[in-house]
Design a protein around this motif. Structure first.
Motif, PDB file in Angstrom:
ATOM      1  N   LEU A 185       0.833  -1.198   0.000  1.00  0.00           N
ATOM      2  CA  LEU A 185       0.000   0.000   0.000  1.00  0.00           C
ATOM      3  C   LEU A 185       0.869   1.250   0.000  1.00  0.00           C
ATOM      4  O   LEU A 185       2.004   1.237   0.475  1.00  0.00           O
ATOM      5  CB  LEU A 185      -0.934  -0.017   1.205  1.00  0.00           C
ATOM      6  N   PRO A 186       0.356   2.369  -0.505  1.00  0.00           N
ATOM      7  CA  PRO A 186       1.177   3.588  -0.659  1.00  0.00           C
ATOM      8  C   PRO A 186       1.476   4.264   0.682  1.00  0.00           C
ATOM      9  O   PRO A 186       0.711   4.151   1.639  1.00  0.00           O
ATOM     10  CB  PRO A 186       0.313   4.488  -1.547  1.00  0.00           C
ATOM     11  N   PHE A 187       2.598   4.978   0.711  1.00  0.00           N
ATOM     12  CA  PHE A 187       2.993   5.760   1.872  1.00  0.00           C
ATOM     13  C   PHE A 187       2.386   7.159   1.817  1.00  0.00           C
ATOM     14  O   PHE A 187       1.978   7.645   0.762  1.00  0.00           O
ATOM     15  CB  PHE A 187       4.522   5.936   1.911  1.00  0.00           C
ATOM     16  N   VAL A 188       2.387   7.814   2.986  1.00  0.00           N
ATOM     17  CA  VAL A 188       2.147   9.252   3.096  1.00  0.00           C
ATOM     18  C   VAL A 188       3.369   9.852   3.779  1.00  0.00           C
ATOM     19  O   VAL A 188       3.944   9.240   4.685  1.00  0.00           O
ATOM     20  CB  VAL A 188       0.874   9.558   3.920  1.00  0.00           C
ATOM     21  N   THR A 189       3.788  11.034   3.362  1.00  0.00           N
ATOM     22  CA  THR A 189       4.943  11.701   3.958  1.00  0.00           C
ATOM     23  C   THR A 189       4.561  13.086   4.461  1.00  0.00           C
ATOM     24  O   THR A 189       3.501  13.621   4.115  1.00  0.00           O
ATOM     25  CB  THR A 189       6.083  11.851   2.941  1.00  0.00           C
ATOM     26  N   LYS A 190       5.429  13.670   5.247  1.00  0.00           N
ATOM     27  CA  LYS A 190       5.197  15.035   5.717  1.00  0.00           C
ATOM     28  C   LYS A 190       5.107  16.003   4.535  1.00  0.00           C
ATOM     29  O   LYS A 190       4.330  16.963   4.565  1.00  0.00           O
ATOM     30  CB  LYS A 190       6.305  15.460   6.675  1.00  0.00           C
ATOM     31  N   HIS A 191       5.896  15.750   3.498  1.00  0.00           N
ATOM     32  CA  HIS A 191       5.824  16.612   2.310  1.00  0.00           C
ATOM     33  C   HIS A 191       4.412  16.597   1.735  1.00  0.00           C
ATOM     34  O   HIS A 191       3.906  17.634   1.277  1.00  0.00           O
ATOM     35  CB  HIS A 191       6.833  16.143   1.266  1.00  0.00           C
ATOM     36  N   ASP A 192       3.746  15.435   1.754  1.00  0.00           N
ATOM     37  CA  ASP A 192       2.362  15.361   1.269  1.00  0.00           C
ATOM     38  C   ASP A 192       1.455  16.274   2.086  1.00  0.00           C
ATOM     39  O   ASP A 192       0.580  16.965   1.531  1.00  0.00           O
ATOM     40  CB  ASP A 192       1.840  13.927   1.357  1.00  0.00           C
ATOM     41  N   LEU A 193       1.634  16.274   3.402  1.00  0.00           N
ATOM     42  CA  LEU A 193       0.796  17.118   4.254  1.00  0.00           C
ATOM     43  C   LEU A 193       1.036  18.588   3.963  1.00  0.00           C
ATOM     44  O   LEU A 193       0.104  19.395   3.961  1.00  0.00           O
ATOM     45  CB  LEU A 193       1.068  16.812   5.727  1.00  0.00           C
TER      46      LEU A 193
END
Length: 430
Positions: free
Chosen positions: A64-72
């Motif tokens: 499954l895909p990640f989420v990063t702080k950059h995304d936020l």
């Protein structure tokens, strides 16, 4: 010491196989909510072939895909919010002044209070405790996290927040609290202030977080304050403090509230690493409703392990944070975490609890370590040798007078400075 009573035995003490069933149901529910809400996480899930919660199991997590702080940051301020029933907003500051804001529903606050009550209970607090809470209140989650959890436990919370140390000393003398909650660096400052004022520490236990700290710092804190020092871990993106906490019977590791937060450890490429191998911690918020995150890369590096054999707590555990992925120093080709330096420096009884690491980038990269301690002429040479043995590189050590290293009464201690040009960040360097 006898085995502590579990605050939530049905969550903390169930068989891992039973918990796994609950985790899988909650993971599927989370994916269903994300897909129904649309947005970045839904788009990425569909991109890997997930069209519903029933498409996944725990065994599928790694695909499954990640989420990063950059995304936020890219979708600031509320691009990851999936529920409009928001009752409060917390957050932390980011690089360049960009904050990371996290929206909480009433359900999320209830979860937060629950996991924090468990954390405090595991540290030995009870409904009869008086908790001196010197974490900052406000957008920072530390103060209110302890506050929610202490009240859920039925304890008395004294909401001091950070700073105004003279007043804190007075209230400690008057109220005689048995639990101290604050950053480890402020605990040192507070302990020195108590000693200077002639006030005996009344604390039995301290729950210290918001900064990486080592067993060397533990010894310093316990000697200064006469308490048992325990670590707590959290991050605002996931819930705040309470994601994991060391207990009196967790053998030096932190119990993860894994019925609410799935934890993984991955390498730089994002591939899982075995238990006992340092990796970046990745969290999935199984029960959050306001701003749930699937596979959030925390940037924090630690190791994972199973529960203590024979313990009533059957939760997986994580080590103390070794450092942040982006705080790792590369000096002459050698990777160094600041916590490795702390573990060496504070292991020497001649060194006080205040130190500063200076990364000198003016020419050939060098590391300076500024400590306050004994005037013993061999201290600097001994630390140079111990650091070389641990790190594989030679550091320059300066033994400075008391008061040289900057103190902080609020926020996190400054342990690392970079020297690129001009005057050194602290006296004594040349």
């Amino acid at each position: 010491m006898g085995v502590l009573t579990l605050v939530e035995p049905d969550a903390e003490g169930v068989r891992p196989s039973v918990r796994r069933v609950v985790q899988e149901e909650r993971l599927r529910g989370l994916i269903g909510r994300l897909l129904a809400a649309g947005g970045v996480q839904a788009e990425r899930l569909r991109g890997v072939g997930v069209s519903g919660g029933g498409d996944v199991s725990l065994d599928d997590l790694a695909r499954l895909p990640f989420v990063t702080k950059h995304d936020l940051w890219e979708h600031y301020p509320d691009g990851f919010q999936v529920d409009d029933r928001i009752v409060c907003i917390h957050g932390s500051s980011g690089t360049g002044g960009r904050p990371t804001l996290i929206s909480y529903t009433a359900h999320d606050v209830d979860v937060w209070a629950s996991v924090m009550a468990r954390a405090l209970g595991g540290a030995g607090a009870s409904s009869r405790s008086r908790i001196h809470n010197a974490y900052g209140y406000g957008l920072f989650t530390g103060g209110l996290g302890v506050h929610h959890g202490g009240m859920r436990l039925g304890a008395t919370v004294v909401p001091l927040s950070g700073g105004m140390t003279e007043r804190q000393v007075r209230l400690i003398a008057d109220l005689r609290p048995d639990v101290l909650c604050c950053t480890p660096s402020y605990a040192v400052h507070l302990g020195e202030a108590l000693r200077h004022s002639g006030v005996e520490s009344p604390f039995r236990v301290g729950v210290f977080g918001a900064e990486p700290w080592t067993d060397g710092m533990r010894e310093q804190l316990q000697g200064l304050l006469g308490l048992t020092a325990l670590d707590i871990y959290g991050l605002s993106e996931i819930i705040g403090p309470g994601v994991a906490c060391e207990s009196l019977d967790s053998q030096g590791m932190l119990n993860v509230a894994e019925d609410h937060f799935l934890v993984e450890a991955v390498d730089q490429a994002g591939d899982p690493v075995p238990d006992g191998t340092p990796g970046e911690l990745v969290f999935t918020t199984l029960t959050k409703t306001g701003m749930p995150l699937l596979r959030y890369r925390s940037g924090d590096v630690a190791t994972l392990a199973g529960p203590v054999e024979g313990s009533p707590r059957t939760l997986r555990r994580m080590s103390k944070v070794l450092g942040r992925r982006d705080d790792m120093l590369v000096v002459r080709g050698v990777n160094v975490f600041p916590t490795e330096i702390e573990s060496v420096v504070l292991a020497d009884h001649r060194v006080g609890p205040h130190y500063l690491i200076v990364e000198d980038r003016r020419a050939r990269p060098e590391l300076w370590v500024v400590v306050e301690g004994s005037s013993d002429g061999s201290l600097a040479d001994d630390l140079v040798g111990a650091l070389r043995a641990r790190l594989g590189i030679t550091c320059k050590v300066v033994v400075a007078p008391d008061g040289t290293v900057p103190r902080t009464e609020t926020g996190k201690a400054r342990r690392l400075a970079r020297w690129v040009e001009g005057q050194p960040p602290v006296a004594g360097l040349s």
